[in-house]
Scaffold this motif. Structure first.
Motif, PDB file in Angstrom:
ATOM      1  N   GLU A   1      -5.095   7.270  -9.026  1.00 35.20           N
ATOM      2  CA  GLU A   1      -4.574   6.543  -7.918  1.00 35.20           C
ATOM      3  C   GLU A   1      -4.753   7.347  -6.808  1.00 35.20           C
ATOM      4  OE1 GLU A   1      -2.039   5.151 -11.580  1.00 35.20           O
ATOM      5  OE2 GLU A   1      -2.447   7.274 -10.493  1.00 35.20           O
ATOM      6  N   SER A   2      -5.047   6.881  -5.652  1.00 35.67           N
ATOM      7  CA  SER A   2      -4.773   7.516  -4.370  1.00 35.67           C
ATOM      8  C   SER A   2      -4.784   6.595  -3.102  1.00 35.67           C
ATOM      9  CB  SER A   2      -6.156   8.573  -4.215  1.00 35.67           C
ATOM     10  OG  SER A   2      -7.455   7.679  -4.031  1.00 35.67           O
ATOM     11  N   GLY A   3      -4.738   7.340  -1.953  1.00 33.65           N
ATOM     12  CA  GLY A   3      -4.773   6.398  -0.796  1.00 33.65           C
ATOM     13  C   GLY A   3      -3.387   5.957  -0.244  1.00 33.65           C
ATOM     14  N   GLY A   4      -2.388   6.168  -1.079  1.00 28.79           N
ATOM     15  CA  GLY A   4      -1.123   6.019  -0.313  1.00 28.79           C
ATOM     16  C   GLY A   4      -0.554   6.789   0.904  1.00 28.79           C
ATOM     17  N   GLY A   5       0.295   6.501   1.522  1.00 25.17           N
ATOM     18  CA  GLY A   5       0.821   7.350   2.751  1.00 25.17           C
ATOM     19  C   GLY A   5       1.915   6.263   3.512  1.00 25.17           C
ATOM     20  N   LEU A   6       2.304   6.863   4.555  1.00 29.12           N
ATOM     21  CA  LEU A   6       3.219   6.337   5.460  1.00 29.12           C
ATOM     22  C   LEU A   6       2.467   5.497   6.418  1.00 29.12           C
ATOM     23  CD1 LEU A   6       6.406   6.492   6.429  1.00 29.12           C
ATOM     24  CD2 LEU A   6       5.703   8.322   7.840  1.00 29.12           C
ATOM     25  N   VAL A   7       3.168   4.091   6.685  1.00 29.13           N
ATOM     26  CA  VAL A   7       2.628   3.269   7.653  1.00 29.13           C
ATOM     27  C   VAL A   7       3.762   2.424   8.148  1.00 29.13           C
ATOM     28  CG1 VAL A   7       2.182   1.546   5.733  1.00 29.13           C
ATOM     29  CG2 VAL A   7       0.709   1.586   7.960  1.00 29.13           C
ATOM     30  N   GLN A   8       3.624   2.038   9.321  1.00 33.51           N
ATOM     31  CA  GLN A   8       4.730   1.190   9.852  1.00 33.51           C
ATOM     32  C   GLN A   8       4.300  -0.299   9.533  1.00 33.51           C
ATOM     33  OE1 GLN A   8       3.891   1.554  14.287  1.00 33.51           O
ATOM     34  NE2 GLN A   8       5.707   3.167  14.293  1.00 33.51           N
ATOM     35  N   ALA A   9       5.498  -1.044   9.466  1.00 39.21           N
ATOM     36  CA  ALA A   9       5.662  -2.433   8.958  1.00 39.21           C
ATOM     37  C   ALA A   9       4.485  -3.045  10.006  1.00 39.21           C
ATOM     38  CB  ALA A   9       6.806  -3.134   9.340  1.00 39.21           C
ATOM     39  N   GLY A  10       3.636  -3.878   9.190  1.00 37.78           N
ATOM     40  CA  GLY A  10       2.581  -4.723   9.576  1.00 37.78           C
ATOM     41  C   GLY A  10       1.214  -3.975   9.547  1.00 37.78           C
ATOM     42  N   GLY A  11       1.337  -2.903   9.370  1.00 42.48           N
ATOM     43  CA  GLY A  11       0.113  -1.910   9.157  1.00 42.48           C
ATOM     44  C   GLY A  11      -0.682  -2.237   7.708  1.00 42.48           C
ATOM     45  N   SER A  12      -1.742  -1.443   7.244  1.00 42.59           N
ATOM     46  CA  SER A  12      -2.644  -1.500   6.088  1.00 42.59           C
ATOM     47  C   SER A  12      -2.822  -0.459   5.544  1.00 42.59           C
ATOM     48  CB  SER A  12      -3.960  -2.053   6.630  1.00 42.59           C
ATOM     49  OG  SER A  12      -3.772  -3.473   7.314  1.00 42.59           O
ATOM     50  N   LEU A  13      -3.092  -0.388   4.213  1.00 46.54           N
ATOM     51  CA  LEU A  13      -3.504   0.905   3.597  1.00 46.54           C
ATOM     52  C   LEU A  13      -4.394   0.121   2.408  1.00 46.54           C
ATOM     53  CD1 LEU A  13      -0.233   2.883   2.743  1.00 46.54           C
ATOM     54  CD2 LEU A  13      -2.322   3.476   4.173  1.00 46.54           C
ATOM     55  N   ARG A  14      -5.522   1.241   1.954  1.00 45.02           N
ATOM     56  CA  ARG A  14      -6.332   0.697   0.840  1.00 45.02           C
ATOM     57  C   ARG A  14      -6.119   1.760  -0.208  1.00 45.02           C
ATOM     58  NH1 ARG A  14     -12.752  -0.039   0.249  1.00 45.02           N
ATOM     59  NH2 ARG A  14     -12.502   2.367   0.186  1.00 45.02           N
ATOM     60  N   LEU A  15      -5.541   1.249  -1.170  1.00 43.44           N
ATOM     61  CA  LEU A  15      -5.298   2.024  -2.538  1.00 43.44           C
ATOM     62  C   LEU A  15      -6.559   2.164  -3.577  1.00 43.44           C
ATOM     63  CD1 LEU A  15      -1.977   1.003  -3.720  1.00 43.44           C
ATOM     64  CD2 LEU A  15      -2.646   2.747  -1.777  1.00 43.44           C
ATOM     65  N   SER A  16      -6.917   3.249  -4.057  1.00 46.57           N
ATOM     66  CA  SER A  16      -7.990   3.440  -4.950  1.00 46.57           C
ATOM     67  C   SER A  16      -7.582   3.867  -6.131  1.00 46.57           C
ATOM     68  CB  SER A  16      -9.076   4.497  -4.464  1.00 46.57           C
ATOM     69  OG  SER A  16      -9.586   4.111  -2.958  1.00 46.57           O
ATOM     70  N   CYS A  17      -8.135   3.559  -7.291  1.00 45.86           N
ATOM     71  CA  CYS A  17      -8.106   3.688  -8.653  1.00 45.86           C
ATOM     72  C   CYS A  17      -9.314   3.983  -9.435  1.00 45.86           C
ATOM     73  CB  CYS A  17      -7.299   2.292  -9.362  1.00 45.86           C
ATOM     74  SG  CYS A  17      -7.275   2.827 -11.090  1.00 45.86           S
ATOM     75  N   VAL A  18      -9.470   5.419  -9.495  1.00 46.10           N
ATOM     76  CA  VAL A  18     -10.695   5.752 -10.189  1.00 46.10           C
ATOM     77  C   VAL A  18     -10.569   5.910 -11.651  1.00 46.10           C
ATOM     78  CG1 VAL A  18     -12.498   7.493 -10.003  1.00 46.10           C
ATOM     79  CG2 VAL A  18     -11.303   6.725  -7.897  1.00 46.10           C
ATOM     80  N   ALA A  19     -11.583   5.514 -12.487  1.00 47.64           N
ATOM     81  CA  ALA A  19     -11.673   5.655 -13.915  1.00 47.64           C
ATOM     82  C   ALA A  19     -12.376   6.704 -14.268  1.00 47.64           C
ATOM     83  CB  ALA A  19     -11.639   4.388 -14.723  1.00 47.64           C
ATOM     84  N   SER A  20     -12.075   7.615 -15.380  1.00 49.22           N
ATOM     85  CA  SER A  20     -12.992   8.409 -15.894  1.00 49.22           C
ATOM     86  C   SER A  20     -12.853   8.405 -17.395  1.00 49.22           C
ATOM     87  CB  SER A  20     -12.689   9.941 -15.560  1.00 49.22           C
ATOM     88  OG  SER A  20     -11.389  10.218 -15.971  1.00 49.22           O
ATOM     89  N   ARG A  21     -14.051   8.392 -18.173  1.00 49.15           N
ATOM     90  CA  ARG A  21     -13.992   8.229 -19.769  1.00 49.15           C
ATOM     91  C   ARG A  21     -13.482   7.062 -20.184  1.00 49.15           C
ATOM     92  NH1 ARG A  21     -12.348  13.467 -18.723  1.00 49.15           N
ATOM     93  NH2 ARG A  21     -10.338  13.119 -19.400  1.00 49.15           N
ATOM     94  N   ILE A  22     -13.488   6.038 -19.337  1.00 47.71           N
ATOM     95  CA  ILE A  22     -13.415   4.610 -19.630  1.00 47.71           C
ATOM     96  C   ILE A  22     -14.370   3.706 -19.191  1.00 47.71           C
ATOM     97  CG2 ILE A  22     -11.742   2.653 -19.211  1.00 47.71           C
ATOM     98  CD1 ILE A  22      -9.448   4.422 -18.457  1.00 47.71           C
TER      99      ILE A  22
ATOM    100  N   LYS B   1     -19.134   2.306  -9.200  1.00 50.67           N
ATOM    101  CA  LYS B   1     -18.150   3.515  -8.747  1.00 50.67           C
ATOM    102  C   LYS B   1     -17.076   3.715  -9.924  1.00 50.67           C
ATOM    103  CE  LYS B   1     -19.474   3.468  -3.806  1.00 50.67           C
ATOM    104  NZ  LYS B   1     -18.773   3.496  -2.389  1.00 50.67           N
ATOM    105  N   ASN B   2     -17.095   2.810 -10.585  1.00 51.40           N
ATOM    106  CA  ASN B   2     -15.714   3.049 -11.770  1.00 51.40           C
ATOM    107  C   ASN B   2     -14.627   2.973 -10.852  1.00 51.40           C
ATOM    108  OD1 ASN B   2     -16.397   2.868 -14.345  1.00 51.40           O
ATOM    109  ND2 ASN B   2     -15.712   4.989 -14.809  1.00 51.40           N
ATOM    110  N   THR B   3     -14.543   1.995  -9.826  1.00 44.14           N
ATOM    111  CA  THR B   3     -13.117   1.976  -8.825  1.00 44.14           C
ATOM    112  C   THR B   3     -12.714   0.726  -8.649  1.00 44.14           C
ATOM    113  OG1 THR B   3     -13.985   4.231  -7.968  1.00 44.14           O
ATOM    114  CG2 THR B   3     -12.425   2.791  -6.752  1.00 44.14           C
ATOM    115  N   VAL B   4     -11.345   0.538  -8.650  1.00 47.35           N
ATOM    116  CA  VAL B   4     -10.586  -0.719  -8.460  1.00 47.35           C
ATOM    117  C   VAL B   4      -9.753  -0.388  -7.070  1.00 47.35           C
ATOM    118  CG1 VAL B   4      -8.779  -2.108  -8.955  1.00 47.35           C
ATOM    119  CG2 VAL B   4     -10.908  -1.516 -10.436  1.00 47.35           C
TER     120      VAL B   4
END
Length: 121
Positions: free
Chosen positions: A6-27, A75-78
């Motif tokens: 998993e990646s893409g987390g961080g610090l954001v203010q209320a009302g903001g946006s983030l996009r997380l990624s989940c990359v798979a290998s050997r699945i 891309k094997n990604t969600v």
């Protein structure tokens, strides 16, 4: 053995946006449902969103209308697009893959390291 990162987390203010990624290998990602989950320290891990192998989606009531789960099998990604974030969304976010029932019931024995999302007020 398969692995999810998993990646893409961080610090954001209320009302903001983030996009997380989940990359798979050997699945074989394309034939699995995938879920996103979140956990606050000292509390149980909660299911957030799920996407089936065919693209059907389901969301927890607390995030419906704000979060969108999607997948790119090539891309094997969600992804988890999170909009209008609230302080109560603060948690470590995890992904996992399996059958639709397993994803909705969080029936997994192993988890990745997750990605921290912090929403400030």
């Amino acid at each position: 053995q398969g692995r999810l990162v998993e990646s893409g987390g961080g610090l954001v203010q209320a009302g903001g946006s983030l996009r997380l990624s989940c990359v798979a290998s050997r699945i074989t990602f394309s034939t699995n449902a995938v879920g996103w989950y979140r956990q606050v320290a000292g509390k149980q891990r909660d299911w957030v969103a799920a996407i089936s192998d065919r693209g059907a989606t389901n969301y927890a009531a607390s995030v419906k209308g704000r979060f969108t789960i999607s997948r790119d099998n090539a891309k094997n990604t969600v992804y988890l697009q999170m909009n209008n974030l609230k302080p109560e969304d603060t948690a470590v976010y995890y992904c996992n893959a399996g059958t639709w029932v397993a994803v909705l019931r969080s029936v997994f024995h192993s988890w990745g390291q997750g990605t921290q999302v912090t929403v400030s007020s």
